[in-house]
Design a protein around this motif. Structure first.
Motif, PDB file in Angstrom:
ATOM      1  N   THR A   3      34.486  27.336 -82.212  1.00 23.92           N
ATOM      2  CA  THR A   3      35.181  27.090 -80.948  1.00 23.92           C
ATOM      3  C   THR A   3      35.309  28.433 -80.242  1.00 23.92           C
ATOM      4  N   THR A   4      35.363  28.410 -78.937  1.00 23.68           N
ATOM      5  CA  THR A   4      35.437  29.641 -78.152  1.00 23.68           C
ATOM      6  C   THR A   4      36.662  29.599 -77.249  1.00 23.68           C
ATOM      7  N   LYS A   5      37.459  30.651 -77.322  1.00 22.22           N
ATOM      8  CA  LYS A   5      38.615  30.817 -76.433  1.00 22.22           C
ATOM      9  C   LYS A   5      38.474  32.168 -75.741  1.00 22.22           C
ATOM     10  N   GLY A   6      38.197  32.104 -74.471  1.00 25.07           N
ATOM     11  CA  GLY A   6      37.927  33.343 -73.747  1.00 25.07           C
ATOM     12  C   GLY A   6      36.620  33.943 -74.219  1.00 25.07           C
ATOM     13  N   ARG A  64      34.981  33.994 -80.343  1.00 25.21           N
ATOM     14  CA  ARG A  64      34.418  32.821 -81.004  1.00 25.21           C
ATOM     15  C   ARG A  64      35.057  32.701 -82.390  1.00 25.21           C
ATOM     16  N   TYR A  65      35.573  31.530 -82.692  1.00 26.27           N
ATOM     17  CA  TYR A  65      36.211  31.271 -83.987  1.00 26.27           C
ATOM     18  C   TYR A  65      35.300  30.373 -84.821  1.00 26.27           C
TER      19      TYR A  65
END
Length: 534
Positions: free
Chosen positions: A322-325, A328-329
């Protein structure tokens, strides 16, 4: 004066074994079947040679329901064992193709007979390998038998292709929304199911998410096709998953077309979905395939990819991001939860860095704990001992299934001689059988390779201990690719139980041996520069 019998040398007794075979087992329950007819004919031949010393052995070598395309037949194997043991002088068969339909196998069998001094006789074809003329005729007939098999195979492929080009459905499980016609091999629309199919296409255009549409369908109690085979077996429908839903949405049969070898042809059945809706769904799916998900420098940075299983539901755990800003996690995600939604499994995912750190630290700690090393080595040896029997059992099960499929293929090839829709159905089923055989043979090859590797591998305690002690010091100096390879060498599976907060690492039976061989190998010292001294 001596009697004439005393002057004549004693006649050598020729112990003749009768081999019989039929490809199908459909009529074996009859009081007098094909095997009995073959045996009776062979017994009459042997009785006619009684004065020459021929006698029929009492044991039966009958393979009922076994294909002649290979030598993996129980009665034939018993026959070969008795030939090797010297208990047989002649093998008598109704026709030569009862022994084998393969030139290669037939030649090898005759060669083994010749080495043991055993004669082969084909009763109805006047083939007797004790003479040169008989051996010549036998080779000619076997060549034509193989030619006939190859011609049948070519005709089968051509018949499938022509049937598909004419838009014929060739049988099997009807797609959801269709039923098999009561007569012939054709599809008729099942209006109740067809309405659901149209709704699935409409939902996907609206939602643009396979998972979301699958969840909606399952919540409504919709299932895949339920149908009854010709033999009366009931095939129950299943819940929709992302994969099964996608297979439904890309199937051109719903737009009234039949697919074959990358091309589609106008079908003889009625479409369920209009061309415009079907094309719209294909465009959305294609956009999803082109979207760059999880690509980048960390796309393959998963040390445990393919090794993690969810202990809560028994499913595998795949990789996901998942990507937040700009961040990438990385995660390991339960496949069941991913396909059916969060309610399908209490454990949805686990952060990849946390799980990987735990596993790596566990391996690095092994070299510092002698008792832990001894425990791991003992568990590895136990896994090695226990790993071979189930593999052999699976190998035997695959062999039985392969033989069943070969018998089924022989029956379908015979059905190709019939005209009309029945012949077209046989073409489609034969193609399915060939695909199953190919998959089983690939699996069987992998199993046999693993059995051979497990049988040869040895885990030397001293070398394994030295290898594990080397693991910790070198870890920080390895590249990501080297770390991944090293972990996969040692670890066979990681069981993650998110409910109990427990992680179990199962080491590969061959991993410690491979690691020991790799890490304890003594490299050659580098060459010194010219003029330098050690």
């Amino acid at each position: 004066m001596r009697r004439s019998s005393e002057l004549s040398p004693p006649r050598k007794q020729i112990r003749a074994a009768i081999y019989c075979r039929v490809s199908t087992d459909e009529r074996l329950g009859q009081e007098f079947n094909s095997l009995d007819a073959q045996r009776e004919c062979c017994e009459s031949f042997i009785a006619a040679r009684k004065l020459e010393g021929w006698t029929a052995l009492p044991g039966k070598y009958d393979d009922g329901g076994w294909s002649g395309g290979n030598v993996e037949r129980p009665a034939l194997q018993r026959l070969l064992a008795d030939v090797d043991a010297g208990r047989i002088d002649a093998v008598v068969s109704y026709k030569f193709d009862r022994l084998s339909r393969s030139i290669k196998d037939f030649a090898l069998l005759l060669e083994s007979f010749e080495e043991k001094g055993v004669v082969f006789v084909s009763v109805t074809q006047q083939i007797d390998t004790s003479s040169a003329a008989g051996r010549l005729l036998q080779n000619v007939l076997v060549t034509f038998a193989q030619f006939e098999r190859e011609v049948i195979s070519e005709r089968t492929r051509d018949k499938i292709r022509m049937s598909k080009e004419k838009g014929k459905w060739l049988g099997g499980c009807p797609p959801l929304g269709y039923d098999r016609a009561k007569e012939g091999c054709a599809l008729v629309v099942n209006e109740a199911e067809a309405a659901r199919v149209r709704e699935l296409f409409t939902l996907y255009v609206q939602e643009r998410s396979l998972l979301r549409v699958a969840q909606i369908a399952n919540a409504r109690g919709w299932r895949s096709k339920t149908w009854t085979t010709k033999k009366g077996a009931q095939i129950s429908g299943r819940e929709f998953t992302k994969t099964s839903l996608q297979q439904l949405l890309v199937n051109p049969i719903y737009a009234g077309r039949i697919a074959h070898q990358g091309r589609t042809h106008k079908g003889q059945h009625s479409p369920i979905v209009d061309d415009r809706t079907f094309a719209a769904v294909q465009r959305i799916l294609e956009e999803g395939r082109r979207r760059p998900v999880g690509r980048g420098p960390n796309a393959n940075a998963y040390l445990l990819g393919g090794l993690v299983r969810c202990a809560a539901c028994g499913s595998t755990m795949t990789t996901g991001t998942t990507t937040k800003g700009d961040v990438r996690y990385r995660y390991y995600v339960c496949v069941r939860a991913k396909k059916l939604g969060a309610a399908a499994c209490p454990v949805r995912s686990v952060p990849a860095p946390e799980l990987e750190t735990f596993v790596v630290n566990r391996i690095r700690a092994l070299g510092r704990d002698p008792e832990l090393v001894a425990e791991v080595i003992e568990r590895t040896k136990h896994a090695q001992r226990e790993g071979i029997p189930p593999l052999r059992a699976e190998d035997r099960a695959i062999a039985v299934e392969l033989q069943r499929l070969k018998n089924e293929a022989a029956r379908l090839v015979a059905a190709l001689a019939g005209p009309g829709d029945g012949s077209a159905t046989a073409c489609g089923k034969l193609a399915d059988v060939e695909r199953q055989v190919e998959q089983l043979r690939a699996r069987q090859a992998l199993i046999r390779e693993e059995i051979a590797a497990l049988s040869k591998a040895t885990v030397d305690e001293a070398d394994a201990r030295a290898a594990l002690e080397c693991f910790d010091p070198i870890w920080q100096h390895l590249t990501l690719e080297e770390k991944t390879r090293l972990v996969r060498t040692v670890v066979e599976r990681v069981e993650f139980d998110g409910r109990a907060g427990e992680i179990e690492i199962r080491f590969h039976p061959l991993g410690l041996a491979s690691l020991a061989e790799e890490l304890t190998a003594t490299p050659e010292p580098p060459a010194l520069p010219k003029g330098a001294t050690a």
